[in-house]
Design a protein around this motif. Structure first.
Motif, short mmCIF file in Angstrom:
data_model
loop_
_atom_site.label_atom_id
_atom_site.label_comp_id
_atom_site.label_asym_id
_atom_site.label_seq_id
_atom_site.Cartn_x
_atom_site.Cartn_y
_atom_site.Cartn_z
N UNK A 161 4.57 8.14 1.14
CA UNK A 161 4.84 9.02 0.00
C UNK A 161 4.60 10.46 0.43
N UNK A 162 5.56 11.33 0.11
CA UNK A 162 5.46 12.76 0.37
C UNK A 162 5.82 13.50 -0.91
N UNK A 163 5.50 14.78 -0.98
CA UNK A 163 5.87 15.54 -2.18
C UNK A 163 7.30 16.04 -2.09
N UNK A 164 7.68 16.58 -0.91
CA UNK A 164 9.04 17.09 -0.69
C UNK A 164 9.47 16.74 0.73
N UNK A 190 0.84 -1.18 0.00
CA UNK A 190 0.00 0.00 0.00
C UNK A 190 0.88 1.24 0.00
N UNK A 191 0.38 2.29 -0.63
CA UNK A 191 1.05 3.59 -0.64
C UNK A 191 0.22 4.55 0.20
N UNK A 192 0.87 5.10 1.21
CA UNK A 192 0.21 6.07 2.10
C UNK A 192 0.83 7.44 1.88
N UNK A 193 0.01 8.42 1.56
CA UNK A 193 0.49 9.77 1.33
C UNK A 193 0.39 10.61 2.58
N UNK A 194 1.37 11.52 2.74
CA UNK A 194 1.36 12.46 3.87
C UNK A 194 1.61 13.85 3.32
N UNK A 195 0.68 14.76 3.64
CA UNK A 195 0.81 16.17 3.22
C UNK A 195 0.82 17.03 4.48
N UNK A 196 1.60 18.12 4.44
CA UNK A 196 1.66 19.03 5.59
C UNK A 196 1.92 20.44 5.12
N UNK A 197 1.23 21.39 5.73
CA UNK A 197 1.52 22.81 5.59
C UNK A 197 1.67 23.37 6.99
N UNK A 198 2.29 24.54 7.10
CA UNK A 198 2.63 25.07 8.42
C UNK A 198 1.52 25.81 9.13
N UNK A 199 0.53 26.33 8.40
CA UNK A 199 -0.49 27.14 9.07
C UNK A 199 -1.88 26.86 8.51
N UNK A 200 -2.88 27.25 9.27
CA UNK A 200 -4.28 27.04 8.90
C UNK A 200 -4.65 27.76 7.60
N UNK A 201 -3.99 28.89 7.33
CA UNK A 201 -4.32 29.67 6.14
C UNK A 201 -3.86 29.00 4.85
N UNK A 202 -2.90 28.10 4.95
CA UNK A 202 -2.35 27.44 3.77
C UNK A 202 -3.22 26.26 3.35
N UNK A 203 -3.12 25.90 2.08
CA UNK A 203 -3.93 24.82 1.54
C UNK A 203 -3.09 23.56 1.31
N UNK A 232 -4.20 21.29 -0.80
CA UNK A 232 -4.72 20.79 -2.08
C UNK A 232 -3.64 20.38 -3.07
N UNK A 233 -2.62 21.19 -3.27
CA UNK A 233 -1.58 20.88 -4.26
C UNK A 233 -0.89 19.57 -3.89
N UNK A 234 -0.56 19.42 -2.61
CA UNK A 234 0.12 18.20 -2.18
C UNK A 234 -0.80 16.98 -2.27
N UNK A 235 -2.03 17.11 -1.80
CA UNK A 235 -2.93 15.95 -1.83
C UNK A 235 -3.25 15.54 -3.27
N UNK A 236 -3.39 16.53 -4.16
CA UNK A 236 -3.61 16.20 -5.58
C UNK A 236 -2.43 15.42 -6.14
N UNK A 237 -1.21 15.88 -5.85
CA UNK A 237 0.00 15.21 -6.33
C UNK A 237 0.10 13.79 -5.78
N UNK A 238 -0.23 13.62 -4.50
CA UNK A 238 -0.15 12.29 -3.88
C UNK A 238 -1.21 11.35 -4.45
#
Length: 187
Positions: free
Chosen positions: A60-63, A1-14, A16-22
């Motif tokens: 799996x992460x984007x960066x 299985x491939x598990x994706x992990x996305x993270x941004x530093x603050x509530x104002x950030x989205x 979406x770009x990371x989750x779409x890529x994953x």
């Protein structure tokens, strides 16, 4: 299985770009969170994934900076993944810990992520020092209610250590408040 992990530093950030890529990469499940990456503390989604992954899975992460901002945290996460025989894959950087080249590149990027964090801290401290010098940065405004509580307890004969414990303040803060009182009455 491939598990994706996305993270941004603050509530104002989205995310979406990371989750779409994953999702495009083919992750079976993608988890994300909005929290600083300078520490693993409080990163519940990451901890859940680290607990959940099994041998043969991939995280799996984007960066790499989405996973960790310090080389120590990165190494801890990699150790957990290695112990579980789980590979780490980065979609935007040539990282795949199932091979030696990917592992080497991962370590180099981790060092650069920590370097970037340290530079940011230095710039912040330089900015604060300049603002203080220019009289712009005054620090936090004094909490007059807390100061009054310190004085009240001191006049009752309570020790500085006991004052700090009762009010949930550091002992150094209590000493500073009382020292300023002495300076005010001396002038």
């Amino acid at each position: 299985m491939k598990y994706g992990y996305a993270r941004v530093s603050s509530e104002e950030q989205s995310l979406d770009i990371q989750t779409d890529a994953l999702n495009r990469y083919g992750c079976d499940l993608v988890r994300g969170e909005k929290i600083s990456g300078t520490s693993r503390q409080g990163r519940k989604e990451l901890e859940n994934l680290l607990d959940f992954v099994r041998a043969g899975d991939s995280l799996v992460i984007t960066r790499i900076d989405r996973l960790a901002r310090s080389i120590g945290d990165l190494q801890d996460i990699i150790k957990i993944l290695e112990d579980k025989k789980v590979s780490l894959i980065c979609t935007e950087q040539p990282i795949d810990t199932s091979n030696a080249m990917g592992k080497a590149f991962l370590n180099m990027l981790g060092v650069f992520a920590q370097f970037e964090t340290e530079l940011r801290k230095e710039r912040q401290l330089e900015g604060i020092a300049k603002a203080k010098k220019d009289g712009v940065y005054q620090g936090r405004k004094p909490d007059m209610e807390r100061i009054a509580e310190v004085f009240n307890l001191k006049h009752q004969g309570v020790s500085n250590t006991e004052i700090s414990q009762r009010l949930g303040l550091s002992r150094s803060y209590v000493w500073k408040v009382l020292k300023r009182q002495g300076e005010l009455f001396a002038s």
